[in-house]
Write a protein that holds these residues in place. Structure first.
Motif, mmCIF file in Angstrom:
data_model
loop_
_atom_site.group_PDB
_atom_site.id
_atom_site.type_symbol
_atom_site.label_atom_id
_atom_site.label_comp_id
_atom_site.label_asym_id
_atom_site.label_seq_id
_atom_site.Cartn_x
_atom_site.Cartn_y
_atom_site.Cartn_z
ATOM 1 N N HIS A 105 0.844 -1.125 0.117
ATOM 2 C CA HIS A 105 -0.039 -0.071 0.092
ATOM 3 C C HIS A 105 0.779 1.240 -0.117
ATOM 4 C CE1 HIS A 105 0.917 0.935 4.153
ATOM 5 N NE2 HIS A 105 0.895 -0.349 4.357
ATOM 6 N N SER A 107 1.470 5.432 1.189
ATOM 7 C CA SER A 107 1.845 6.258 2.358
ATOM 8 C C SER A 107 2.565 5.414 3.519
ATOM 9 C CB SER A 107 0.337 6.738 2.942
ATOM 10 O OG SER A 107 -0.488 7.283 2.109
ATOM 11 N N ASP A 108 3.558 4.477 3.027
ATOM 12 C CA ASP A 108 4.473 3.833 3.887
ATOM 13 C C ASP A 108 5.888 4.252 3.835
ATOM 14 O OD1 ASP A 108 4.890 2.117 5.856
ATOM 15 O OD2 ASP A 108 4.389 0.148 4.677
ATOM 16 N N ASP A 155 -4.624 9.130 -0.380
ATOM 17 C CA ASP A 155 -4.458 8.051 -0.119
ATOM 18 C C ASP A 155 -4.976 7.470 1.125
ATOM 19 O OD1 ASP A 155 -3.653 5.412 -0.302
ATOM 20 O OD2 ASP A 155 -1.742 5.810 0.378
ATOM 21 N N GLY A 158 -4.062 3.853 2.394
ATOM 22 C CA GLY A 158 -2.793 3.733 2.499
ATOM 23 C C GLY A 158 -2.550 4.490 4.130
ATOM 24 N N SER A 162 -1.355 2.138 7.182
ATOM 25 C CA SER A 162 -0.272 2.273 7.931
ATOM 26 C C SER A 162 -0.435 2.342 9.406
ATOM 27 C CB SER A 162 0.382 3.620 7.280
ATOM 28 O OG SER A 162 1.637 3.943 8.041
#
Length: 203
Positions: A105, A107-108, A155, A158, A162
Motif C-alpha cells: 500500500h 503512504s508507507d 490515499d 494507505g 499504515s
C-alpha cells in the motif's frame, strides 16, 4: 483494489514466481523480505494464506480472539483480491504469497520496494529522521510523526493501513519504556519477529 491481470502477463508472472522460490517437499523458501514476512502465516506451506491462517497466526503472536478476527478480516479482505491469481477457485480472502508485492500500500516508509525487497536506506531513514529521544528507537509520538509525514494526499486506504500496521507493531513489540527498538522493527520486515513473539506467547 488492483484490476485482475490479463492472461499473458499472468503467465509471465507465474513463470517469474516459479523462479523466485525453491521447493523441497512441502517447504518453500521465499526470496524477498515481503514474502518471508507473510510466510509466517502460511502454516501448511502451500503458498496461500487463508483467513483462518491469518487469524490463527495473529492469535499466536499475542492478539485476543476478537482483535485477531477483526484484523484478519481487514488484512485478507484488502490484500487477498490484489494477490489473487486469475481463474482461482479459492476464497477471495486468500492471499497468494507469490503475488504479495501487489498488496503493497501507499503512504508507507518505502522500506519495501515494488518487488517486495527490503530497502536498507529507506529503513534507516525512519530512525534518522524521526528518532529524536533515542537514536535507535521510536516512541509513540515519533511513530505518529513518521506516519503523518509519509501520507500521500488522498490515499485514505494507505493512511489506514499504515496506522493499523504500525499500531499493531507498537502494541506487540514496544519495550518497557514505550519504545520500538530499531533492531526489533528490522525483524518485522522479514517476518522473524513473528516467530519470536509466538515463542514469547508460548505458542
Amino acid at each position: 483494489s488492483l484490476p485482475a491481470a490479463a492472461a499473458a502477463p499472468l503467465l509471465l508472472l507465474l513463470a517469474v514466481s516459479s523462479c523466485k522460490a525453491m521447493v523441497s517437499g512441502r517447504d518453500t523458501i521465499w526470496t524477498t523480505a515481503l514474502e518471508k514476512h507473510v510466510a509466517f502465516f502460511d502454516t501448511d506451506n502451500d503458498g496461500i494464506v487463508s483467513f483462518s491462517e491469518t487469524e490463527q497466526g495473529l492469535r499466536a503472536i499475542g492478539l485476543g480472539a476478537i482483535e485477531a478476527a477483526a484484523s484478519a478480516t481487514l488484512i485478507n479482505g484488502a490484500i487477498g483480491p490484489k494477490t489473487r491469481q486469475e481463474n482461482a477457485t479459492t476464497s477471495r480472502f486468500d492471499i497468494y504469497i507469490a503475488n504479495i508485492q501487489k498488496g503493497i500500500h501507499g503512504s508507507d516508509s518505502g522500506s519495501y520496494d515494488a518487488q517486495g525487497r527490503f530497502v536498507p536506506a529507506k529503513f534507516n531513514d525512519i530512525f534518522t529522521k524521526y528518532a529524536k529521544v533515542k537514536p535507535n528507537a521510536l516512541n509513540e509520538d515519533e511513530l505518529d510523526a513518521m506516519r503523518t509525514a509519509n501520507r500521500k494526499e488522498g490515499d485514505f486506504k494507505g493512511w489506514a493501513a499504515s496506522k493499523a500496521e504500525w499500531g499493531l507493531l507498537y502494541s506487540l513489540a514496544k519495550d518497557k519504556d514505550g519504545f520500538l527498538q530499531k533492531d526489533t522493527v528490522r525483524t518485522v520486515y522479514d517476518g522473524s519477529l513473528f516467530a519470536k513473539l509466538a515463542k514469547k506467547a508460548g505458542n
